[in-house]
Design a protein around this motif. Structure first.
Motif, PDB file in Angstrom:
ATOM      1  N   ILE A  98       7.014  11.643  -1.227  1.00 29.64           N
ATOM      2  CA  ILE A  98       7.172  10.482  -2.111  1.00 29.64           C
ATOM      3  C   ILE A  98       8.345   9.625  -1.638  1.00 29.64           C
ATOM      4  CG2 ILE A  98       7.771   9.736  -4.449  1.00 29.64           C
ATOM      5  CD1 ILE A  98       6.337  12.264  -5.473  1.00 29.64           C
ATOM      6  N   HIS A  99       9.459  10.305  -1.358  1.00 29.22           N
ATOM      7  CA  HIS A  99      10.653   9.597  -0.886  1.00 29.22           C
ATOM      8  C   HIS A  99      10.358   8.850   0.418  1.00 29.22           C
ATOM      9  CE1 HIS A  99      14.856   8.795   0.033  1.00 29.22           C
ATOM     10  NE2 HIS A  99      14.671   9.348   1.229  1.00 29.22           N
ATOM     11  N   GLN A 100       9.682   9.519   1.332  1.00 29.46           N
ATOM     12  CA  GLN A 100       9.343   8.886   2.610  1.00 29.46           C
ATOM     13  C   GLN A 100       8.404   7.697   2.409  1.00 29.46           C
ATOM     14  OE1 GLN A 100       7.754  12.106   4.931  1.00 29.46           O
ATOM     15  NE2 GLN A 100       9.778  12.933   5.454  1.00 29.46           N
ATOM     16  N   GLY A 101       7.519   7.815   1.434  1.00 27.51           N
ATOM     17  CA  GLY A 101       6.602   6.712   1.141  1.00 27.51           C
ATOM     18  C   GLY A 101       7.341   5.474   0.668  1.00 27.51           C
ATOM     19  N   TYR A 102       8.308   5.680  -0.226  1.00 27.62           N
ATOM     20  CA  TYR A 102       9.106   4.542  -0.697  1.00 27.62           C
ATOM     21  C   TYR A 102       9.946   3.954   0.445  1.00 27.62           C
ATOM     22  CZ  TYR A 102       8.007   5.178  -5.656  1.00 27.62           C
ATOM     23  OH  TYR A 102       7.360   5.236  -6.873  1.00 27.62           O
ATOM     24  N   GLU A 103      10.514   4.835   1.272  1.00 27.33           N
ATOM     25  CA  GLU A 103      11.309   4.360   2.410  1.00 27.33           C
ATOM     26  C   GLU A 103      10.446   3.533   3.364  1.00 27.33           C
ATOM     27  OE1 GLU A 103      14.561   4.600   3.412  1.00 27.33           O
ATOM     28  OE2 GLU A 103      14.996   5.304   1.385  1.00 27.33           O
ATOM     29  N   LYS A 104       9.240   4.017   3.597  1.00 25.73           N
ATOM     30  CA  LYS A 104       8.320   3.283   4.471  1.00 25.73           C
ATOM     31  C   LYS A 104       7.997   1.916   3.876  1.00 25.73           C
ATOM     32  CE  LYS A 104       3.741   3.601   6.619  1.00 25.73           C
ATOM     33  NZ  LYS A 104       2.506   4.425   6.760  1.00 25.73           N
TER      34      LYS A 104
ATOM     35  N   MET B 111       1.725   9.046  -6.300  1.00 27.31           N
ATOM     36  CA  MET B 111       2.120  10.440  -6.095  1.00 27.31           C
ATOM     37  C   MET B 111       3.200  10.845  -7.098  1.00 27.31           C
ATOM     38  SD  MET B 111       2.228  10.652  -1.914  1.00 27.31           S
ATOM     39  CE  MET B 111       2.826  12.354  -1.909  1.00 27.31           C
ATOM     40  N   ALA B 112       4.132   9.937  -7.353  1.00 29.47           N
ATOM     41  CA  ALA B 112       5.216  10.243  -8.291  1.00 29.47           C
ATOM     42  C   ALA B 112       4.695  10.411  -9.710  1.00 29.47           C
ATOM     43  CB  ALA B 112       6.264   9.132  -8.242  1.00 29.47           C
ATOM     44  N   GLN B 113       3.618   9.693 -10.038  1.00 31.05           N
ATOM     45  CA  GLN B 113       3.053   9.783 -11.383  1.00 31.05           C
ATOM     46  C   GLN B 113       2.483  11.168 -11.675  1.00 31.05           C
ATOM     47  OE1 GLN B 113       4.585   6.971 -12.579  1.00 31.05           O
ATOM     48  NE2 GLN B 113       2.804   6.846 -13.912  1.00 31.05           N
ATOM     49  N   ALA B 114       2.174  11.905 -10.608  1.00 27.68           N
ATOM     50  CA  ALA B 114       1.602  13.246 -10.795  1.00 27.68           C
ATOM     51  C   ALA B 114       2.644  14.252 -11.277  1.00 27.68           C
ATOM     52  CB  ALA B 114       0.977  13.728  -9.491  1.00 27.68           C
TER      53      ALA B 114
ATOM     54  N   ALA C  44       0.831  -1.207   0.000  1.00 27.19           N
ATOM     55  CA  ALA C  44       0.000   0.000   0.000  1.00 27.19           C
ATOM     56  C   ALA C  44       0.864   1.255   0.000  1.00 27.19           C
ATOM     57  CB  ALA C  44      -0.924  -0.008   1.217  1.00 27.19           C
ATOM     58  N   ALA C  45       1.929   1.254   0.811  1.00 30.65           N
ATOM     59  CA  ALA C  45       2.817   2.417   0.876  1.00 30.65           C
ATOM     60  C   ALA C  45       3.527   2.626  -0.456  1.00 30.65           C
ATOM     61  CB  ALA C  45       3.836   2.230   1.999  1.00 30.65           C
ATOM     62  N   HIS C  46       3.934   1.525  -1.071  1.00 28.67           N
ATOM     63  CA  HIS C  46       4.620   1.628  -2.365  1.00 28.67           C
ATOM     64  C   HIS C  46       3.664   2.152  -3.434  1.00 28.67           C
ATOM     65  CE1 HIS C  46       6.511   0.344  -6.142  1.00 28.67           C
ATOM     66  NE2 HIS C  46       7.658   0.397  -5.479  1.00 28.67           N
ATOM     67  N   ALA C  47       2.438   1.638  -3.429  1.00 27.72           N
ATOM     68  CA  ALA C  47       1.459   2.070  -4.428  1.00 27.72           C
ATOM     69  C   ALA C  47       1.133   3.550  -4.266  1.00 27.72           C
ATOM     70  CB  ALA C  47       0.189   1.229  -4.299  1.00 27.72           C
ATOM     71  N   GLN C  48       1.007   3.996  -3.016  1.00 24.87           N
ATOM     72  CA  GLN C  48       0.699   5.405  -2.770  1.00 24.87           C
ATOM     73  C   GLN C  48       1.841   6.302  -3.240  1.00 24.87           C
ATOM     74  OE1 GLN C  48       0.361   6.549   1.362  1.00 24.87           O
ATOM     75  NE2 GLN C  48      -1.022   8.235   0.889  1.00 24.87           N
TER      76      GLN C  48
END
Length: 269
Positions: free
Chosen positions: A63-69, A36-39, A28-32
């Motif tokens: 976005i970076h924090q989302g991928y890290e999470k 966001m990056a697609q925007a 879920a975190a990766h998808a989010q």
């Protein structure tokens, strides 16, 4: 399935559930983060000096924090998956009600293997001067090994030895002695009656069925008492509401020593 095996199964299921949950959260975190990056248009730089610079930097940081999470959660999932896979792989636990029977079965298997190694080595010694095929036939004739295994046994090792090396028999024999001693120790525990002794503010109990020595207190003991319990190998068990350790001769000695130390400290107060 006995009570211990049921607990182990529940423990494994718990780890598997945690792994699955972390996996879902990671996805879920990766998808989010990906959405966001697609925007952001491909190759779009931060417009330095533009009124959007600050919000753009914050957005990209999210976005970076989302991928890290996502990566951290994936590691968490792998951690619990590894723990689930390890459950039940640590050998025969003394906490298992069927431990004695399982150890006896293991002991019988080790003893049979020791006899097999000795017998096959004896055949190789008696056929030391014959050709390899005759040796192989003699080994296979015992019914203890097949042709493939017999051929492996007549291949010299790095020291030129054939058959089973002395260290293999020595190691197996050491395991036989170790298992036999464990059986004796567990049988002593199994034959031991329940024991209980009360002191000021606590009860000490030995429960052979649970294979635990434990201290139960009227309330939460003082920090000094808790530290003393830990130094004597006792750990808090929320499920038992007691300070416990595995019931062994050493645990009994530690319990007696703890009670002496506690009573001495109480007299000095």
């Amino acid at each position: 399935m006995n009570t211990y095996e049921a607990k182990q199964a529940a423990r494994k299921a718990g780890y598997q559930a945690k792994a699955a949950q972390a996996e879902r959260q990671a996805d879920a975190a990766h998808a989010q983060a990906h959405d966001m990056a697609q925007a952001i248009p491909f190759g779009q730089p931060i417009l330095v000096g533009h009124h959007s610079e600050r919000s753009d930097r914050r957005y990209r940081e999210r976005i970076h924090q989302g991928y890290e999470k996502s990566f951290d959660l994936q590691k968490k999932a792998e951690h619990y998956a590894d723990k689930a896979a390890a459950v039940g792989k640590g050998g025969i636990s003394s906490d298992d009600p069927d431990a004695i029977e399982k150890l006896k079965a293991k002991l019988a298997s080790l003893q049979a293997w020791q006899d097999t190694m000795k017998k096959l080595n004896g055949i190789l010694r008696r056929h030391a001067k014959v050709d390899p095929e005759t040796r192989i036939s003699a080994l296979v004739a015992t019914g203890l090994v097949d042709d493939s295994r017999a051929r492996e046994l007549i291949k010299p090792d790095f020291m030129g030895r054939i058959g089973f090396a002395p260290y293999q028999l020595q190691n197996n024999n050491a395991n036989i002695r170790r298992i036999a001693q464990r059986i004796k120790d567990l049988e002593k525990v199994a034959d031991r009656p329940e024991f209980e002794r009360s002191g000021p503010g606590y009860t000490y109990r030995e429960d052979p069925q649970e294979n635990r020595a434990m201290f139960l207190f009227d309330g939460k003991p003082a920090k000094e008492t808790r530290d003393l319990l830990k130094r004597h190998g006792f750990r808090w068990s929320p499920t038992r509401s007691a300070w416990v350790r595995q019931l062994t001769a050493n645990a009994q000695w530690s319990a007696m020593d703890f009670m002496r130390a506690l009573e001495l400290a109480q007299r000095q107060q």
